[in-house]
Design a protein around this motif. Structure first.
Motif, mmCIF file in Angstrom:
data_model
loop_
_atom_site.group_PDB
_atom_site.id
_atom_site.type_symbol
_atom_site.label_atom_id
_atom_site.label_comp_id
_atom_site.label_asym_id
_atom_site.label_seq_id
_atom_site.Cartn_x
_atom_site.Cartn_y
_atom_site.Cartn_z
ATOM 1 N N TYR A 154 82.691 30.814 131.110
ATOM 2 C CA TYR A 154 83.791 30.502 130.359
ATOM 3 C C TYR A 154 84.188 32.219 130.024
ATOM 4 O O TYR A 154 83.199 33.131 129.988
ATOM 5 C CB TYR A 154 83.878 29.784 129.040
ATOM 6 N N SER A 155 85.593 32.224 129.919
ATOM 7 C CA SER A 155 85.738 33.661 129.241
ATOM 8 C C SER A 155 85.821 33.470 127.803
ATOM 9 O O SER A 155 85.570 32.275 127.042
ATOM 10 C CB SER A 155 87.401 33.932 129.473
ATOM 11 N N GLU A 156 85.584 34.665 127.074
ATOM 12 C CA GLU A 156 85.590 34.483 125.454
ATOM 13 C C GLU A 156 86.796 33.810 124.858
ATOM 14 O O GLU A 156 86.522 32.688 124.064
ATOM 15 C CB GLU A 156 85.842 35.931 125.061
ATOM 16 N N ALA A 157 88.088 33.678 125.488
ATOM 17 C CA ALA A 157 88.938 32.823 124.740
ATOM 18 C C ALA A 157 88.700 31.549 124.944
ATOM 19 O O ALA A 157 89.108 30.699 124.041
ATOM 20 C CB ALA A 157 90.193 33.436 125.277
ATOM 21 N N GLU A 158 88.375 31.299 126.331
ATOM 22 C CA GLU A 158 88.009 29.955 126.520
ATOM 23 C C GLU A 158 87.062 29.191 125.730
ATOM 24 O O GLU A 158 86.990 28.118 125.109
ATOM 25 C CB GLU A 158 87.481 29.686 128.051
ATOM 26 N N LEU A 159 85.890 29.979 125.387
ATOM 27 C CA LEU A 159 84.682 29.353 124.502
ATOM 28 C C LEU A 159 85.139 29.325 123.076
ATOM 29 O O LEU A 159 84.866 28.256 122.292
ATOM 30 C CB LEU A 159 83.846 30.211 124.586
ATOM 31 N N LEU A 160 86.037 30.184 122.602
ATOM 32 C CA LEU A 160 86.663 30.234 121.222
ATOM 33 C C LEU A 160 87.470 28.883 121.053
ATOM 34 O O LEU A 160 87.642 28.620 119.835
ATOM 35 C CB LEU A 160 87.279 31.652 120.816
ATOM 36 N N ALA A 161 87.953 28.432 122.107
ATOM 37 C CA ALA A 161 88.835 27.227 121.972
ATOM 38 C C ALA A 161 87.915 25.981 122.177
ATOM 39 O O ALA A 161 88.552 24.635 121.776
ATOM 40 C CB ALA A 161 89.953 27.151 123.110
ATOM 41 N N LEU A 162 86.585 26.028 122.242
ATOM 42 C CA LEU A 162 85.661 24.771 122.305
ATOM 43 C C LEU A 162 84.737 24.554 121.147
ATOM 44 O O LEU A 162 84.758 25.704 120.326
ATOM 45 C CB LEU A 162 85.093 25.080 123.941
ATOM 46 N N THR A 163 84.221 23.366 121.224
ATOM 47 C CA THR A 163 82.990 23.581 120.329
ATOM 48 C C THR A 163 81.682 23.238 121.028
ATOM 49 O O THR A 163 81.691 23.041 122.252
ATOM 50 C CB THR A 163 83.103 22.203 119.405
ATOM 51 N N PHE A 164 80.509 23.354 120.166
ATOM 52 C CA PHE A 164 79.289 23.353 121.075
ATOM 53 C C PHE A 164 79.077 21.817 121.552
ATOM 54 O O PHE A 164 78.314 21.665 122.456
ATOM 55 C CB PHE A 164 78.008 24.024 120.375
ATOM 56 N N GLN A 165 79.656 21.147 120.752
ATOM 57 C CA GLN A 165 79.544 19.721 121.052
ATOM 58 C C GLN A 165 80.028 19.302 122.607
ATOM 59 O O GLN A 165 79.606 18.327 123.496
ATOM 60 C CB GLN A 165 79.982 18.638 120.268
ATOM 61 N N GLU A 166 81.231 20.201 122.902
ATOM 62 C CA GLU A 166 81.935 19.861 124.292
ATOM 63 C C GLU A 166 81.170 20.209 125.334
ATOM 64 O O GLU A 166 81.289 19.866 126.560
ATOM 65 C CB GLU A 166 83.142 20.322 124.081
ATOM 66 N N ILE A 167 80.536 21.297 125.040
ATOM 67 C CA ILE A 167 79.610 21.970 126.356
ATOM 68 C C ILE A 167 78.311 21.480 126.054
ATOM 69 O O ILE A 167 77.334 22.025 126.959
ATOM 70 C CB ILE A 167 79.751 23.342 126.215
ATOM 71 N N THR A 168 77.816 20.638 125.515
ATOM 72 C CA THR A 168 76.168 20.187 125.495
ATOM 73 C C THR A 168 76.286 18.987 126.396
ATOM 74 O O THR A 168 76.952 18.255 126.380
ATOM 75 C CB THR A 168 75.945 19.605 124.065
ATOM 76 N N TYR A 169 74.921 18.776 127.060
ATOM 77 C CA TYR A 169 74.809 17.928 127.769
ATOM 78 C C TYR A 169 74.532 16.517 126.863
ATOM 79 O O TYR A 169 74.053 16.491 125.974
ATOM 80 C CB TYR A 169 73.540 17.902 128.762
ATOM 81 N N PRO A 170 75.509 15.507 127.331
ATOM 82 C CA PRO A 170 75.676 14.195 126.248
ATOM 83 C C PRO A 170 74.361 13.790 125.828
ATOM 84 O O PRO A 170 74.146 13.363 124.901
ATOM 85 C CB PRO A 170 76.277 13.145 127.308
ATOM 86 N N GLU A 171 73.179 13.878 126.779
ATOM 87 C CA GLU A 171 71.947 13.034 126.516
ATOM 88 C C GLU A 171 71.447 13.917 125.342
ATOM 89 O O GLU A 171 70.326 13.346 124.638
ATOM 90 C CB GLU A 171 71.197 12.946 127.516
#
Length: 451
Positions: A154-171
């Protein structure tokens, strides 16, 4: 008023619009930064360095002209020490001001140290080889470094618009959240875990996550510092290693051999046996750390040590067979010795008793067969001699055609009757047909076919 003045840690100065000191007041704690040599009715240019005097007079005139509070900071040397001061100037009538000087040296040192610390953190944050992020208590990224952006695609701007929950593997999310809540409750100071993230392109990223918490002045969760190290390659290597180890264990379990590693001096280093019939050693004896000569019979130990040295010296595979007395039975073994290190070898011992017994049985059968063949040959030779005597005595012409081999036998009398020598004809059907008149050959062959 005197009590108030003693309690205030500041230097109070009355100064005229022209820059003349009119009066001083300070507590004992503030007397240390009282201008040395300054007396009442002295001009500011005679008390301070020109640059400081000019600066102070400027703010005095500014305060009188604007009738507003003026605040500035200055740095000066008093007693060979650098001192930082905050100066506040407030109008005190038409042509004079009240100056309040406060020592802020400690605060400035703290600010400088904080700036230095922040600069070091920013430098480490930006240049770190691992991913680092600052995360809000709700999980939103507050700051991310370039390594983290590259890791997840991701770009810096893209990551700053996300949460760590959104990029964590669900399990893996529940385990991460449980540890984070324990961090918020103060049950742990930090935590480390291996978890999976989702790359922007969808592939799984294995990472070693290290998390610590920064609290605010009220000891409430302020933000999280998360350090993320990409261990995908290590995970793949470990998975491949585990698979390889599982395969090796399966192979070892399938090999019906006794295997043991031995050091150059004859010390057992390790032993693996999947065969119960290798009972040379008692089950209650652990050979690890002991010498060959302590465990094995002398002759067997000497032979093993000889081939051990040969394998180490030449680097070549050594193979030999041996016969071992085990209780009341005899066991045959094939031994292979291969160099497995700078000063150690691997012995592989296979029980070949069944093979040896089969070889012995086969040898016995071959001997019996050869005896029978010899006896049969003698009987056939004797029978042939009798047959020839019978033919000679009967004076009959006889021929015989073996349909299986296509060989034709002709007696000597048959040859004599046709005026032929023994080597005039070969014992084949073709030669026999040549002796039949051409007009009769078809009828003869027809008769043979019908027969």
């Amino acid at each position: 008023n005197r009590a108030i003045l003693q309690a205030i840690p500041d230097l109070l100065i009355r100064m005229s619009a022209a820059g003349t000191y009119l009066d001083f007041a300070c507590s004992e704690t503030a007397s240390s930064f009282y201008p040395e040599g300054v007396v009442q009715d002295q001009a500011v240019y005679n008390a301070l360095y020109p640059i400081l005097a000019k600066q102070k007079l400027h703010y005095v005139q500014q305060a009188l002209a604007s009738k507003t509070l003026q605040i500035y900071e200055q740095e000066l040397v008093i007693g060979n020490k650098v001192r930082h001061e905050e100066v506040r100037i407030v109008p005190n009538g038409q042509d004079e001001v009240l100056i309040i000087v406060r020592d802020i040296t400690d605060r400035k040192r703290a600010e400088i140290a904080l700036e230095y610390s922040e600069a070091r953190f920013r430098s480490a944050f930006e240049t770190a080889a691992i991913g680092i992020s600052l995360v809000s208590p709700q999980g939103r990224f507050l700051a991310v470094n370039q390594a983290l952006c590259q890791m997840f695609g991701y770009s810096e701007a893209e990551l700053l618009a996300l949460t760590f929950q959104e990029i964590t593997y669900p399990e893996d999310l529940a385990a991460d959240l449980d540890r984070t809540q324990a961090l918020f409750r103060g049950e742990i100071r930090c935590f480390h875990m291996e978890k999976r993230y989702l790359h922007k392109q969808g592939q799984i990223i294995w990472a070693l996550l290290s998390v610590s918490l920064i609290r605010d002045s009220r000891q409430q969760p302020f933000y999280i510092i998360a350090q993320v190290q990409n261990i995908t390659d290590r995970q793949r290597a470990e998975a491949a290693l585990q698979q390889n180890e599982a395969q090796n264990r399966a192979i070892l379990a399938a090999i019906p051999d006794l295997m043991f590693r031995v050091r150059a001096d004859g010390t057992y280093l390790g032993c693996v046996s999947n065969a119960s019939h290798f009972d040379i050693l008692s089950s209650d004896i652990n050979p690890i750390g002991r010498k060959l000569f302590e465990i094995l019979p002398a002759e067997l130990a000497q032979r093993s040590f000889h081939f051990l040295q040969a394998a180490l010296k030449t680097g070549n595979l050594q193979t030999y067979e041996q016969k071992v007395e085990v209780g009341s039975r005899c066991q045959y073994e094939e031994v292979r010795v291969v160099k497995s290190g700078a000063d150690e070898v691997l012995f592989m011992v296979r029980d070949i008793s069944e093979r040896k017994q089969a070889e012995a049985d086969l040898y016995q059968l071959n001997q019996e067969l050869e005896t029978r063949i010899s006896q049969r040959t003698k009987a056939l030779k004797l029978s042939e001699e009798r047959w020839q005597l019978a033919l000679q005595g009967s004076n009959h012409s006889i021929w015989d055609w073996d349909l299986r081999t296509n060989q034709v036998f002709r007696s000597n009398r048959w040859r004599e009757m046709r005026g032929l020598q023994a080597d005039d004809l070969t014992d084949t059907q073709e030669e026999w047909l040549k002796g039949i008149h051409p007009d009769d050959r078809d009828s003869v062959m027809t008769a043979f076919a019908n027969h």
